[in-house]
Design an enzyme around this catalytic site. Structure first.
Site, PDB file in Angstrom:
ATOM      1  CB  CYS A   1     -59.778  60.634 -42.926  1.00 35.31           C
ATOM      2  SG  CYS A   1     -58.619  60.201 -41.639  1.00 35.31           S
TER       3      CYS A   1
ATOM      4  NE  ARG B   1     -65.442  59.757 -44.719  1.00 40.22           N
ATOM      5  CZ  ARG B   1     -65.999  58.602 -45.045  1.00 40.22           C
ATOM      6  NH1 ARG B   1     -67.303  58.526 -45.192  1.00 40.22           N
ATOM      7  NH2 ARG B   1     -65.275  57.528 -45.228  1.00 40.22           N
TER       8      ARG B   1
ATOM      9  CD1 TRP C   1     -61.925  60.343 -35.266  1.00 40.33           C
ATOM     10  CD2 TRP C   1     -60.837  58.446 -35.728  1.00 40.33           C
ATOM     11  NE1 TRP C   1     -62.053  59.513 -34.180  1.00 40.33           N
ATOM     12  CE2 TRP C   1     -61.395  58.336 -34.431  1.00 40.33           C
ATOM     13  CE3 TRP C   1     -60.101  57.364 -36.214  1.00 40.33           C
ATOM     14  CZ2 TRP C   1     -61.243  57.201 -33.634  1.00 40.33           C
ATOM     15  CZ3 TRP C   1     -59.950  56.237 -35.414  1.00 40.33           C
ATOM     16  CH2 TRP C   1     -60.518  56.173 -34.146  1.00 40.33           C
TER      17      TRP C   1
ATOM     18  CG  ASN D   1     -61.040  57.536 -45.725  1.00 40.94           C
ATOM     19  OD1 ASN D   1     -60.903  57.229 -44.549  1.00 40.94           O
ATOM     20  ND2 ASN D   1     -62.122  57.255 -46.418  1.00 40.94           N
ATOM     21  N   GLY D   2     -58.068  56.023 -44.539  1.00 44.93           N
ATOM     22  CA  GLY D   2     -57.920  54.580 -44.326  1.00 44.93           C
ATOM     23  C   GLY D   2     -56.688  54.263 -43.500  1.00 44.93           C
TER      24      GLY D   2
ATOM     25  CD  GLU E   1     -78.691  53.739 -28.647  1.00 44.51           C
ATOM     26  OE1 GLU E   1     -77.728  52.961 -28.721  1.00 44.51           O
ATOM     27  OE2 GLU E   1     -78.740  54.808 -29.273  1.00 44.51           O
TER      28      GLU E   1
ATOM     29  CE  LYS F   1     -76.696  57.613 -28.734  1.00 43.80           C
ATOM     30  NZ  LYS F   1     -77.020  56.696 -29.800  1.00 43.80           N
TER      31      LYS F   1
ATOM     32  CD  GLU G   1     -72.511  58.339 -29.036  1.00 45.79           C
ATOM     33  OE1 GLU G   1     -71.619  58.177 -29.856  1.00 45.79           O
ATOM     34  OE2 GLU G   1     -73.681  57.951 -29.225  1.00 45.79           O
TER      35      GLU G   1
ATOM     36  CG  HIS H   1     -75.538  37.393 -10.910  1.00 44.84           C
ATOM     37  ND1 HIS H   1     -75.488  36.214 -10.190  1.00 44.84           N
ATOM     38  CD2 HIS H   1     -76.805  37.504 -11.362  1.00 44.84           C
ATOM     39  CE1 HIS H   1     -76.679  35.634 -10.230  1.00 44.84           C
ATOM     40  NE2 HIS H   1     -77.499  36.407 -10.932  1.00 44.84           N
TER      41      HIS H   1
ATOM     42  CE  LYS I   1     -74.257  59.866 -37.715  1.00 41.65           C
ATOM     43  NZ  LYS I   1     -74.986  59.462 -36.490  1.00 41.65           N
TER      44      LYS I   1
HETATM   45  O1  M6R Z   1     -73.008  53.875 -39.295  1.00 39.56           O
HETATM   46  P1  M6R Z   1     -73.227  52.712 -38.360  1.00 39.56           P
HETATM   47  O2  M6R Z   1     -74.629  52.570 -37.931  1.00 39.56           O
HETATM   48  O3  M6R Z   1     -72.688  51.436 -38.919  1.00 39.56           O
HETATM   49  O4  M6R Z   1     -72.369  53.069 -37.086  1.00 39.56           O
HETATM   50  C1  M6R Z   1     -72.229  52.167 -36.021  1.00 39.56           C
HETATM   51  C2  M6R Z   1     -71.699  52.862 -34.795  1.00 39.56           C
HETATM   52  O5  M6R Z   1     -70.444  53.414 -35.055  1.00 39.56           O
HETATM   53  C3  M6R Z   1     -72.635  53.978 -34.307  1.00 39.56           C
HETATM   54  O6  M6R Z   1     -73.906  53.495 -34.062  1.00 39.56           O
HETATM   55  C4  M6R Z   1     -72.078  54.613 -33.018  1.00 39.56           C
HETATM   56  O7  M6R Z   1     -72.097  53.696 -31.985  1.00 39.56           O
HETATM   57  C5  M6R Z   1     -72.880  55.870 -32.679  1.00 39.56           C
HETATM   58  N1  M6R Z   1     -71.999  56.989 -32.489  1.00 39.56           N
HETATM   59  C6  M6R Z   1     -73.694  55.752 -31.452  1.00 39.56           C
HETATM   60  O8  M6R Z   1     -74.458  56.887 -31.197  1.00 39.56           O
END
Ligand code: M6R
Length: 598
Positions: free
Chosen positions: A2, A27, A75, A99-100, A473, A477, A480, A496, A593
Site C-alpha cells: 500500500c 505499491r 494491496w 500501510n502495513g 528469472e 518474468k 508474473e 529426476h 512493485k
Molecule cells: O524490491 P526488491 O528487489 O527487494 O523486490 C524483490 C521482489 O519482490 C521482486 O524482484 C519481484 O520478484 C519482481 N516482481 C520480479 O520481477
C-alpha cells in the site's frame, strides 16, 4: 504494501493527491481512496481498482472548502478487495489510512469491539474502530495516539486526522513514511520520490516516531527534533515516453543504465570501496547473498561468479527464510542484501536481524533514498534509476553488474585472479552495453517464440551453471506478467522428475551458451524432442536443424557477460507474449512493485 499520501494546508488537493497516488500505485492497486479534510468535516471517496478509477470519480466533485487531504492505494492483505475494505476509514471525527499489517488485530477486536455487530474484515478497519472506542474515554489526542501505539503490534505507517482540532498524526513502525514541507503545505508519502515536484526538504520517519502536524507546525510527540534533509530532484522518471509500457521502456534503457553504473565503478567509487573491502575481507570466511524474487536470482548468479573468480565460500538465502533462521555468530561473514526497492519487508528484516548479530552488511540497490541504504553498513549503488514496471528488468541487470564488479574486486584483492585477468574482466563488463544493444536490435525471432508460447499450455526454462539462475528469472518474468504456467529447471535435474511434464503441448526454452556444458544441455534438448516436446534454444553455437526445434543464435559470450546476454531475450519474449495475451503488463494481477508486508 500500500501507499499513503497526506497533503496538509495546501491547494489543488484533488490534482496533487491523484498525482502522488499515481506515483505510489506501484505499491498496490486493488483499491484507492481519499478523505478531504476540514474543521469538523471529512468527505471520503473510495473506489475499487486503480487510481484512474478514483480520479474519474473525483472529476465531478468540487471539494473547494477543504484544506487538506489524506489518501491511500491498497494491496489487499486482510479482507477482500472491496469498497468496504478500501482506505481511508473515516467518520465525521476521524479519518485514517495505513500501510502495513497489524498482527494483533483479532485480539484487539475481541478486547475492544466485543459488542460490535458489523463484520469487520480488515486489520485497519479494526484499528479505526478501536481508536473511535478509545476516543470516547481519552479526549487528549496526544494521549489517545500514544495509547494506540502501545496496544498495536505489527509493521505499519499511519496517517490519522482529527477533525475537531485539525491535527494530523503520522506513526511509523517498520513501513516507510516521509514528510516534506514548503511554503504551500506539508506533504507525507510512503515514498519520498513521489513528492519531488512539491518539496525539496524531507524527513524520513524513524521506527517509533510519532509526528504531529498542527496549524502548519510539525513536531515530534517525544520532543525529538525533526531535521529535514535535502532531497535530489528526480526528473521525468514517471513518464513512459514513446513506449507503450514501462516494462519495455525499462528493457530498452539497459545499455544506458549499465554503462552509467559501470562508469561509476570504473571511476572513483571502487578506489574507496576497495580499501574498505581490503579491511573487511581479511580473515573472511564467507559471503552470504540475500534477496527475494528476481533479486534472489541475482544472488544465485553472484554465487557462480564468486566460485569462478574467488576462493571465498558463498551461500544464498531467501530473505523470508533467513530472517527466521538461527545464524551462527562464530563465522566471519559479510551479508550482501540485494533489493531494487530497498524496502522489501523480508529483506529489510533479514538485514536488521543479521546486523543485530554483529555482521557487516552491504546493500546493492538502485533506490538510494531507501530504508535499506540507511540500515546497511555499506551501499553498493547501481544507477538503474527508478524502475516502475512490476517486472524487474533493468534493476536486475544492474544488480548483476554490481555483483560482477564486487566479485572481481575481491578476486583481485585476494590474488585469486591475475592483474591481466582482472583488466580483461573489467573490459568484458564495459562491453556489455554494446552486446545488449545488438541483442535488442536483432529481435526477429520474437514473433515465432510468441506464437509457440500461444499454442502451449506451459513453458519450462532449462539451463545449467551460470545460466541456471537466468532460467529461473526467465520463468518468473513469464509467469508474473502473462500468467502462463512456467518453471525453471537445472538441466541435470530433468531426469529426476520434471521430464514427466513434457508432451507436445509444452514448450521448453533451453539456454545453451558455448561453454564446457554445451553438450550436456544439447542432450537435454534431444531428450525433450524425443518425447514430443517443442524446444526453443538460445545459443551462441549453431547446431543442425531438427523438427520441433527453433534455434536462436546469440552473440559470443564470456563467462562474466553470459547472464546478461541470456536475460535480455527472455525479458523480450515475456513482454511480447504478455502483450499478445492482453494482460496488464506494468501492473499484473495480485502483485505490487514493492512488497512491504510479509
Ligand atoms: O524490491 P526488491 O528487489 O527487494 O523486490 C524483490 C521482489 O519482490 C521482486 O524482484 C519481484 O520478484 C519482481 N516482481 C520480479 O520481477
Amino acid at each position: 504494501m500500500c501507499g499513503i499520501v497526506g497533503i496538509i494546508n495546501s491547494d489543488n488537493l484533488k490534482i496533487k493527491a491523484i498525482n502522488v497516488l499515481s506515483k505510489l500505485e506501484y505499491r498496490g492497486y486493488d483499491s484507492a481512496g481519499v478523505s478531504f479534510l476540514a474543521k469538523n468535516n471529512i468527505k471520503t471517496i473510495t473506489e475499487v481498482g486503480k487510481i484512474s478509477q478514483l480520479s474519474k470519480s473525483l472529476t465531478s466533485t468540487g471539494y473547494n472548502a477543504f484544506d487538506s487531504v489524506i489518501g491511500h492505494t491498497r494491496w489487499a492483505t486482510h479482507g477482500i478487495v472491496s469498497k468496504n475494505n478500501a482506505h481511508p476509514f473515516s467518520n465525521q471525527k476521524i479519518s485514517l489510512v495505513c500501510n502495513g499489517i497489524i498482527e494483533n488485530y483479532s485480539e484487539l477486536k475481541l478486547k475492544y469491539l466485543k459488542n460490535y455487530k458489523k463484520n469487520i474484515e480488515s486489520d485497519t478497519e479494526t484499528i479505526f474502530l478501536v481508536l473511535n472506542e478509545l476516543s470516547k474515554k481519552i479526549k487528549d489526542h496526544n494521549k489517545l495516539i500514544q495509547k494506540l501505539v502501545s496496544i498495536i503490534k505489527g509493521h505499519y505507517a499511519f496517517l490519522i486526522y482529527f477533525s475537531d482540532t485539525q491535527e494530523i498524526f503520522s506513526l511509523k513502525s517498520g513501513s516507510p513514511l516521509s514528510v516534506g514541507k514548503n511554503a504551500d503545505g506539508i506533504y507525507f508519502s510512503s515514498d519520498p520520490s513521489a513528492l519531488t515536484e512539491y518539496v525539496n526538504n524531507i524527513y524520513h520517519l524513524q521506527d517509533g516516531d510519532i509526528i504531529k502536524v498542527s496549524v502548519n507546525t510539525i513536531s515530534h510527540l517525544n520532543g525529538k527534533k525533526v531535521i529535514f534533509e535535502n532531497q535530489a530532484k528526480v526528473v521525468n522518471e514517471f513518464s513512459k515516453g514513446d513506449f507503450k509500457h514501462f516494462m519495455i521502456k525499462e528493457i530498452y534503457e539497459q545499455p544506458h543504465v549499465i554503462k552509467k553504473t559501470q562508469k561509476y565503478y570504473d571511476a572513483d567509487y571502487f578506489l574507496d570501496f576497495r580499501n574498505k573491502l581490503k579491511d573487511l575481507t581479511n580473515n573472511l570466511d564467507s559471503f552470504v547473498f540475500v534477496g527475494c524474487g528476481t533479486a534472489y536470482h541475482a544472488c544465485l548468479v553472484a554465487k557462480y561468479y564468486f566460485e569462478q573468480f574467488t576462493d571465498i565460500d558463498v551461500s544464498c538465502e531467501y530473505a523470508s527464510e533467513l530472517r527466521y533462521k538461527n545464524i551462527s555468530t562464530k563465522k566471519n561473514s559479510i551479508y550482501v542484501f540485494i533489493s531494487q526497492s530497498g524496502e522489501t519487508m523480508d529483506t529489510l528484516m533479514a538485514l536488521k536481524y543479521v546486523k543485530s548479530k554483529g555482521y557487516t552488511t552491504i546493500v546493492v540497490t538502485n533506490s538510494l533514498e531507501s530504508t535499506m541504504v540507511r540500515e546497511a553498513n555499506i551501499t553498493l549503488p547501481t544507477f538503474a534509476m527508478k524502475e516502475i514496471g512490476v517486472a524487474s528488468t533493468k534493476a536486475f541487470t544492474c544488480q548483476l553488474l554490481a555483483l560482477a564488479n564486487l566479485c572481481i574486486e575481491i578476486g583481485n584483492i585476494r590474488k585469486n585472479i591475475s592483474k591481466k585477468e582482472y583488466i580483461q574482466l573489467k573490459q568484458d563488463l564495459k562491453n556489455i552495453p554494446t552486446k545488449i544493444t545488438k541483442i535488442l536490435k536483432n529481435s526477429s525471432y520474437i514473433d515465432k517464440v510468441v506464437s509457440l508460447l500461444s499454442s502451449s499450455k506451459a513453458c519450462y526454462f532449462i539451463a545449467r551453471n551460470i545460466v541456471f539462475p537466468i532460467a529461473l528469472e526467465g520463468s518468473l518474468k513469464l509467469k508474473e506478467i502473462s500468467y502462463m504456467h512456467s518453471e525453471g529447471f537445472a538441466g541435470g535435474e530433468m531426469k529426476h522428475g520434471p521430464i514427466a511434464l513434457i508432451d507436445k503441448n509444452v514448450l521448453s526454452i533451453c539456454l545453451n551458451p558455448k561453454n564446457k556444458l554445451y553438450e550436456k544441455s544439447s542432450s537435454n534438448c534431444e531428450e525433450i524432442l524425443a518425447r514430443g516436446g517443442k524446444v526453443v534454444v538460445f545459443s551462441s553455437k549453431k547446431s543442425s536443424s531438427k523438427k520441433n526445434l527453433l534455434q536462436i543464435i546469440m552473440p559470443k559470450e564470456n563467462y562474466i557477460d553470459t547472464p546478461f546476454i541470456y536475460t535480455i531475450p527472455l525479458q523480450l519474449i515475456s513482454y511480447y507474449f504478455a502483450l499478445n495475451e492482453g494482460t496488464d503488463i506494468d501492473q499484473p494481477r495480485n502483485l505490487a512493485k514493492s512488497v512491504t508486508v510479509e
